[in-house]
Design a protein around this motif. Structure first.
Motif, PDB file in Angstrom:
ATOM      1  N   TRP A 128       0.720  -1.036   0.019  1.00  0.00           N
ATOM      2  CA  TRP A 128       0.072   0.144  -0.054  1.00  0.00           C
ATOM      3  C   TRP A 128       0.902   1.373   0.070  1.00  0.00           C
ATOM      4  N   SER A 147     -12.312  -6.078   1.567  1.00  0.00           N
ATOM      5  CA  SER A 147     -12.659  -5.725   2.936  1.00  0.00           C
ATOM      6  C   SER A 147     -11.384  -6.281   3.892  1.00  0.00           C
ATOM      7  N   ARG A 150      -8.517  -4.258   3.942  1.00  0.00           N
ATOM      8  CA  ARG A 150      -8.848  -2.930   4.576  1.00  0.00           C
ATOM      9  C   ARG A 150      -8.664  -2.819   6.079  1.00  0.00           C
ATOM     10  N   VAL A 151      -9.187  -4.263   6.574  1.00  0.00           N
ATOM     11  CA  VAL A 151      -9.001  -4.398   7.975  1.00  0.00           C
ATOM     12  C   VAL A 151      -7.723  -4.646   8.500  1.00  0.00           C
ATOM     13  N   ARG A 157      -1.744   0.406  10.299  1.00  0.00           N
ATOM     14  CA  ARG A 157      -1.555   1.691  10.519  1.00  0.00           C
ATOM     15  C   ARG A 157      -1.719   2.198  11.978  1.00  0.00           C
ATOM     16  N   LYS A 161       1.342   3.590  14.589  1.00  0.00           N
ATOM     17  CA  LYS A 161       1.188   4.955  15.029  1.00  0.00           C
ATOM     18  C   LYS A 161       1.047   4.859  16.593  1.00  0.00           C
ATOM     19  N   GLU A 165       3.875   6.778  19.056  1.00  0.00           N
ATOM     20  CA  GLU A 165       3.188   7.889  20.162  1.00  0.00           C
ATOM     21  C   GLU A 165       3.706   7.419  21.345  1.00  0.00           C
TER      22      GLU A 165
ATOM     23  N   GLU B   8     -14.407   2.783  17.149  1.00  0.00           N
ATOM     24  CA  GLU B   8     -13.394   1.943  17.549  1.00  0.00           C
ATOM     25  C   GLU B   8     -13.771   0.387  18.283  1.00  0.00           C
ATOM     26  N   VAL B  11     -14.896  -2.107  15.664  1.00  0.00           N
ATOM     27  CA  VAL B  11     -14.144  -2.406  14.623  1.00  0.00           C
ATOM     28  C   VAL B  11     -13.322  -3.778  15.366  1.00  0.00           C
ATOM     29  N   TRP B  18     -16.332  -8.031   6.611  1.00  0.00           N
ATOM     30  CA  TRP B  18     -17.260  -6.934   5.685  1.00  0.00           C
ATOM     31  C   TRP B  18     -17.876  -5.949   6.671  1.00  0.00           C
ATOM     32  N   ARG B  20     -16.617  -4.995   9.515  1.00  0.00           N
ATOM     33  CA  ARG B  20     -15.688  -4.047  10.210  1.00  0.00           C
ATOM     34  C   ARG B  20     -15.431  -3.191   8.797  1.00  0.00           C
ATOM     35  N   ASP B  21     -15.281  -3.597   7.710  1.00  0.00           N
ATOM     36  CA  ASP B  21     -15.027  -2.840   6.617  1.00  0.00           C
ATOM     37  C   ASP B  21     -15.800  -1.669   6.495  1.00  0.00           C
ATOM     38  N   LEU B  24     -15.110   1.089   9.098  1.00  0.00           N
ATOM     39  CA  LEU B  24     -13.900   1.604   8.708  1.00  0.00           C
ATOM     40  C   LEU B  24     -13.962   2.684   7.737  1.00  0.00           C
ATOM     41  N   ARG B  25     -14.985   2.244   6.714  1.00  0.00           N
ATOM     42  CA  ARG B  25     -15.232   3.294   5.379  1.00  0.00           C
ATOM     43  C   ARG B  25     -16.215   4.445   5.725  1.00  0.00           C
ATOM     44  N   MET B  28     -13.929   5.779  10.076  1.00  0.00           N
ATOM     45  CA  MET B  28     -12.487   5.808  10.566  1.00  0.00           C
ATOM     46  C   MET B  28     -11.538   6.513   9.514  1.00  0.00           C
ATOM     47  N   GLU B  36      -6.202  11.102  12.168  1.00  0.00           N
ATOM     48  CA  GLU B  36      -4.809  11.455  12.804  1.00  0.00           C
ATOM     49  C   GLU B  36      -3.939  10.238  13.518  1.00  0.00           C
ATOM     50  N   ARG B  37      -4.988   9.338  13.885  1.00  0.00           N
ATOM     51  CA  ARG B  37      -4.202   8.381  14.553  1.00  0.00           C
ATOM     52  C   ARG B  37      -3.973   7.214  13.862  1.00  0.00           C
ATOM     53  N   LEU B  38      -3.635   7.390  12.563  1.00  0.00           N
ATOM     54  CA  LEU B  38      -3.292   6.129  11.653  1.00  0.00           C
ATOM     55  C   LEU B  38      -2.130   6.847  10.827  1.00  0.00           C
ATOM     56  N   LEU B  39      -1.247   5.613  10.833  1.00  0.00           N
ATOM     57  CA  LEU B  39       0.224   6.165   9.951  1.00  0.00           C
ATOM     58  C   LEU B  39      -0.321   6.560   8.487  1.00  0.00           C
ATOM     59  N   SER B  40       0.294   7.653   7.947  1.00  0.00           N
ATOM     60  CA  SER B  40       0.000   7.965   6.524  1.00  0.00           C
ATOM     61  C   SER B  40       0.802   7.001   5.580  1.00  0.00           C
TER      62      SER B  40
END
Lengths: 174, 160
Positions: A128, A147, A150-151, A157, A161, A165, B8, B11, B18, B20-21, B24-25, B28, B36-40
């Protein structure tokens, strides 16, 4: 040009991305080299270099991922510890150490960060972030639903993170 | 804040990927606080080994080439083997041919391998035979013709 020469051209094109992916998933050079060697040997047997598949890189990554999983199973069975690269490695515990300057630095630091992820999460994160694949493309490589990808990606991630932190580790600069 | 915590929690506890997905979509990946709490991507790239950072061992890739050449020499092939889909097709075709041949052989030879006497016994059993009220011996003869059975009766009158 015979098929072996054509395949060697393919190998020259994709050997760096393959080795980088294997290192990101497995975390050590020895296992990554084994996985790459097995993957290219299998690829030669299955591929027709005169008419390669349209998504050749993704197909190679699929083969490579299976070989990475084999390497992980072998490692677990023999209880080997993750080995450091043969170059002189910096002390990972030095609090002031923040900026990896070489591959060995990155591997050592990566052990801490990527060590909190599973192999699947590391692969998904690599594909990714580094290869910039979409979730559907990654799902094709892993033979699972988007899906699910994505999970796993979300969890990877979040974990990194949160680790950063917690340890107040700034990102390594290039 | 409540929605973030709820998302949260969902999840973590939802058993189906599906579901949880969907969370997320829907939340989250849209909520600024959660993202902000996710790694870019850029942050992740800094941790990952890049292609130009891979330091080639000068002995490694020639060793891979040699291994492939050895595999080719051992197999005696100059070309890659059949693709898996064709291997499977060949295996299925081979199985069907063998099954068909086996079935044909069974039909043609399965009953013919039994001896004439046994075959007659299988088809006929003469439990008792009398001629003129007196017992007689019977011999069952099975000629090659499949629908013909000859029963030979041997009777000797008791007066003789």
């Amino acid at each position: 040009m015979d098929s072996l020469e054509r395949f060697e051209e393919i190998m020259r094109t994709y050997r760096a991305p393959a080795m980088a992916l294997a290192l990101n998933v497995l975390g050590n050079r020895e296992d990554a080299e084994d996985a790459c060697q097995e993957a290219f040997a299998v690829a030669y047997r299955r591929l027709d270099p005169a008419s390669p598949p349209p998504a050749l890189k993704a197909w190679l990554f699929t083969v490579l991922y299976r070989k990475c999983l084999d390497a992980v199973r072998r490692r677990r069975r023999s209880d080997r510890l993750v080995r450091k690269v043969k170059q002189e490695a910096p002390d990972p515990e030095t609090p002031g150490r923040r900026e990896p300057r070489s591959l060995s630095d990155k591997l050592v630091l990566s052990e801490g960060v990527l060590g909190i992820l599973g192999e699947k999460e590391r692969l998904i994160l690599s594909l990714w972030a580094k290869e910039e694949y979409t979730l559907n493309e990654i799902a094709g490589i892993l033979a699972c639903a988007p899906s699910t990808v994505r999970v796993h990606l979300f969890q990877a991630r979040r974990k990194i993170k949160a680790w950063m932190e917690k340890d107040h580790v700034p990102l390594p600069t290039r | 804040m409540f929605r973030c915590r709820l998302a949260e929690f969902l999840v973590k506890v939802l058993p189906l990927s599906w579901a949880r997905d969907l969370v997320l979509r829907r939340h989250m990946e849209r909520c600024p606080r959660c993202t902000e709490r996710l790694l870019s991507r850029a942050e992740a790239r800094d941790w990952l080994i890049q292609d130009d950072e891979v330091e080639d061992d000068p002995r490694f890739w020639p060793a891979v080439r040699d291994r492939i050449r050895r595999d080719v020499a051992a197999a005696g092939l100059g070309m890659p083997a059949l693709r898996p889909v064709w291997q499977r097709a060949a295996a299925v075709a081979g199985f069907l041919i063998l099954a068909g041949a086996g079935f044909w052989l069974y039909k043609e030879l399965g009953h013919g391998s039994v001896s004439t006497t046994s075959q007659a016994l299988l088809r006929f059993r003469v439990n008792s035979l009398t001629v003129g009220g007196e017992p007689a011996a019977a011999v069952v003869i099975q000629p090659p013709e499949p629908d013909l059975v000859i029963v030979w009766v041997d009777h000797r009158p008791s007066s003789q």
